[in-house]
Design an enzyme around this catalytic site. Structure first.
Site, PDB file in Angstrom:
ATOM      1  N   CYS B  88      19.350 -23.113   0.341  1.00  0.00           N
ATOM      2  CA  CYS B  88      20.470 -23.349  -0.580  1.00  0.00           C
ATOM      3  C   CYS B  88      20.699 -24.854  -0.769  1.00  0.00           C
ATOM      4  O   CYS B  88      19.918 -25.514  -1.429  1.00  0.00           O
ATOM      5  CB  CYS B  88      21.716 -22.615  -0.094  1.00  0.00           C
ATOM      6  SG  CYS B  88      22.970 -22.486  -1.383  1.00  0.00           S
ATOM      7  N   HIS B 221      20.112 -16.993   1.048  1.00  0.00           N
ATOM      8  CA  HIS B 221      20.384 -17.320   2.453  1.00  0.00           C
ATOM      9  C   HIS B 221      19.792 -16.274   3.404  1.00  0.00           C
ATOM     10  O   HIS B 221      20.494 -15.310   3.741  1.00  0.00           O
ATOM     11  CB  HIS B 221      21.897 -17.356   2.687  1.00  0.00           C
ATOM     12  CG  HIS B 221      22.573 -18.577   2.171  1.00  0.00           C
ATOM     13  ND1 HIS B 221      22.803 -19.692   2.947  1.00  0.00           N
ATOM     14  CD2 HIS B 221      23.075 -18.865   0.951  1.00  0.00           C
ATOM     15  CE1 HIS B 221      23.431 -20.620   2.237  1.00  0.00           C
ATOM     16  NE2 HIS B 221      23.616 -20.141   1.016  1.00  0.00           N
ATOM     17  N   GLU B 223      19.410 -16.555   6.546  1.00  0.00           N
ATOM     18  CA  GLU B 223      20.129 -16.585   7.837  1.00  0.00           C
ATOM     19  C   GLU B 223      21.400 -15.745   7.768  1.00  0.00           C
ATOM     20  O   GLU B 223      21.927 -15.340   8.807  1.00  0.00           O
ATOM     21  CB  GLU B 223      20.438 -18.040   8.247  1.00  0.00           C
ATOM     22  CG  GLU B 223      21.669 -18.668   7.615  1.00  0.00           C
ATOM     23  CD  GLU B 223      21.479 -19.086   6.162  1.00  0.00           C
ATOM     24  OE1 GLU B 223      20.430 -18.744   5.556  1.00  0.00           O
ATOM     25  OE2 GLU B 223      22.387 -19.739   5.602  1.00  0.00           O
TER      26      GLU B 223
END
Lengths: 198, 285
Positions: B88, B221, B223
């Site tokens: 990002c 994202h 994660e």
């Protein structure tokens, strides 16, 4: 002919401060960046077959009396009616500028729709937006060293060269001297042309 | 054990979960501050530039951070073949450094422009789907995601539209397989319109690599989807079914989620011996 609104922060503009700090580190030796100012530019275009005079008075009233474009506690602005805007966009004293616009559409239809919902403005056809960076620079010979500064902190072309504009997302115009409003309008109106990065 | 640095720049806000996602696959993650001596960074095998708003996105997302000495050092290490993942805001930084697509060294060849979708503007936060393609980045970043599978991931950005003004760059990105991850529809076919295509990126790019395949700029994202509990309860399809079936089962909820494939691929590429359960079946499938 369009009506024009420019706005800028009168409180500290942290973006401009950061640009100033980051820009100074990129300048060649002997060249200084003394001041940097960020302005937002809005062009209000009449709808086809209309004139800007149809909406300028209520638009000016809307700008003055609401915080749609400007919060007077933190921003200052200049609204120029089409007949009173003069021939050209003049740089502030001692400054040169970079006028930047998105490469895609410069019309902000979402903003227009929201504006018209809150402030009926018959005859207003489009709002176009751009950003102006005004810079005060000084070269080793006492001149503004515009070309050297523009190469160092203008459009990003290399990792270590350029800052204020990414030319793949934005088109930009160097403002060395007053620029006729007709050219400003054309710059915002016309499609940005492709280029070869290498 | 392979060591990775997660670079903490003022304004980023995903460094801790990014470090956790690396640790979960057996990579030792260290959060390194942007103003530590850049030489500290040389000891790491890989680098992760996390999401957030470095320098509050002033001027333009990633523009200021790209000029940091720490980022310049990471760029130097990338040129030596070390692995760099930008997520990002980290992807925005990598784009502004010119590390991706890196067709010509030192040149900035693309931008991440504001999202473009009909009657929408600004920040967009939602789950989307991506699919991996063959390309030079596959070994490092997507080897754990079969090419025929779709991975749901969350996205959260205002400026995530990969663009270039240079037609040659666009042609080479496509021809050389640098568009490693692309937004797709639920059946894995090309995303043709919002919401499958959430931002109007050229070639529907969600993740762009360099030619050497060791640098990835990824807008969604992973994660935030590294564990099953991250998947929304109402998400349709296989991942949603798994998520609903795991309600009340903490061990299952802590297990791999659809974003784990990125970190598993990294671990494989770094030669990390999987911890028990770290490379468990499920991720990316």
């Amino acid at each position: 002919m369009s009506a024009v609104l420019t706005t800028r922060l009168k409180i500290t503009d942290l973006t401009a401060e950061t640009a100033l700090e980051a820009g100074r580190r990129l300048l060649p030796e002997g060249v200084s960046l003394e001041r940097l100012l960020r302005e937002e530019l809005y062009l209000f275009e009449p709808a086809p077959g209309q004139a800007a005079t149809a909406f300028e008075a209520p638009l000016e009233q809307a700008i003055e009396s609401s915080n749609f474009f400007v919060n007077p506690n933190k921003e200052r602005y200049r609204f120029l009616r089409s007949a009173a805007r003069g021939d050209s966009l003049p740089p502030p004293d001692g400054a040169w500028g970079i006028l930047a616009r998105p490469r895609g559409e410069t019309r902000d239809d979402v903003l227009l729709e929201r504006l018209l919902r809150e402030h009926p403005l018959p005859g207003l056809g489009a709002i176009r937006r751009a950003r102006i960076w005004w810079l005060w620079t000084r070269g080793p010979n006492g001149d503004a060293a515009i070309d050297a500064c523009h190469a160092a902190i203008g459009p990003v072309e290399e990792t270590r060269r350029g800052l204020l504009v990414n030319p793949h997302a934005e088109a930009s115009l160097l403002l060395r001297s007053p620029l006729p409003w007709s050219r400003v309008e054309a710059f915002l109106h016309d499609l940005a042309v492709a280029f070869h990065a290498a | 054990m392979a060591r990775a640095a997660v670079l903490q720049i003022p304004g980023v806000n995903c460094e801790y979960e990014s470090a956790r996602a690396l640790e979960a696959v057996g990579i030792e993650a260290t959060i390194v501050r942007f103003n530590e001596p850049a030489s500290v960074l040389s000891e790491f095998a890989a680098y992760l530039l996390p999401g957030g708003f470095a320098f509050q996105d002033r001027i333009r997302a990633g523009a200021v951070a790209a000029k940091l000495p720490a980022v310049e050092r990471i760029a130097h290490e990338a040129e030596r073949g070390k692995i760099v993942l930008g997520i990002c805001n980290g992807a925005q930084v990598l784009v502004e450094t010119g590390l991706v697509p890196g067709l010509k060294a030192g040149r900035v060849e693309v931008a991440l422009a504001p999202n473009r979708a009909p009657r929408r503007s600004g920040y967009l936060c939602r789950w989307i789907r991506v699919r991996a393609a063959e390309g030079p980045g596959r070994a490092a970043f997507t080897s754990a995601l079969p090419l025929d599978r779709v991975a749901p991931l969350p996205m959260a950005h205002g400026e995530g539209r990969f663009v270039t003004a240079d037609p040659d760059v666009l042609a080479r990105i496509e021809a050389e397989g640098l568009a490693l991850l692309r937004y797709v529809a639920a059946d894995g076919s090309k995303a043709t319109a919002y919401p499958d295509d959430p931002n109007g990126a050229m070639l529907q790019i969600a993740g762009l690599t360099n030619r050497a395949g060791n640098v990835l700029a990824l807008m969604p994202h992973p994660e935030r989807a590294a564990q099953l509990r991250h998947v929304p309860l109402d998400w349709p399809g296989e991942w949603g079914d798994r998520r609903r079936a795991a309600v009340g089962n903490w061990a299952a909820l802590e297990g791999p989620g659809p974003g784990r494939f990125v970190f598993e691929s990294l671990a494989r590429r770094l030669g990390v011996s999987p911890r028990e359960g770290a490379l468990a079946p499920g991720a990316g499938r």
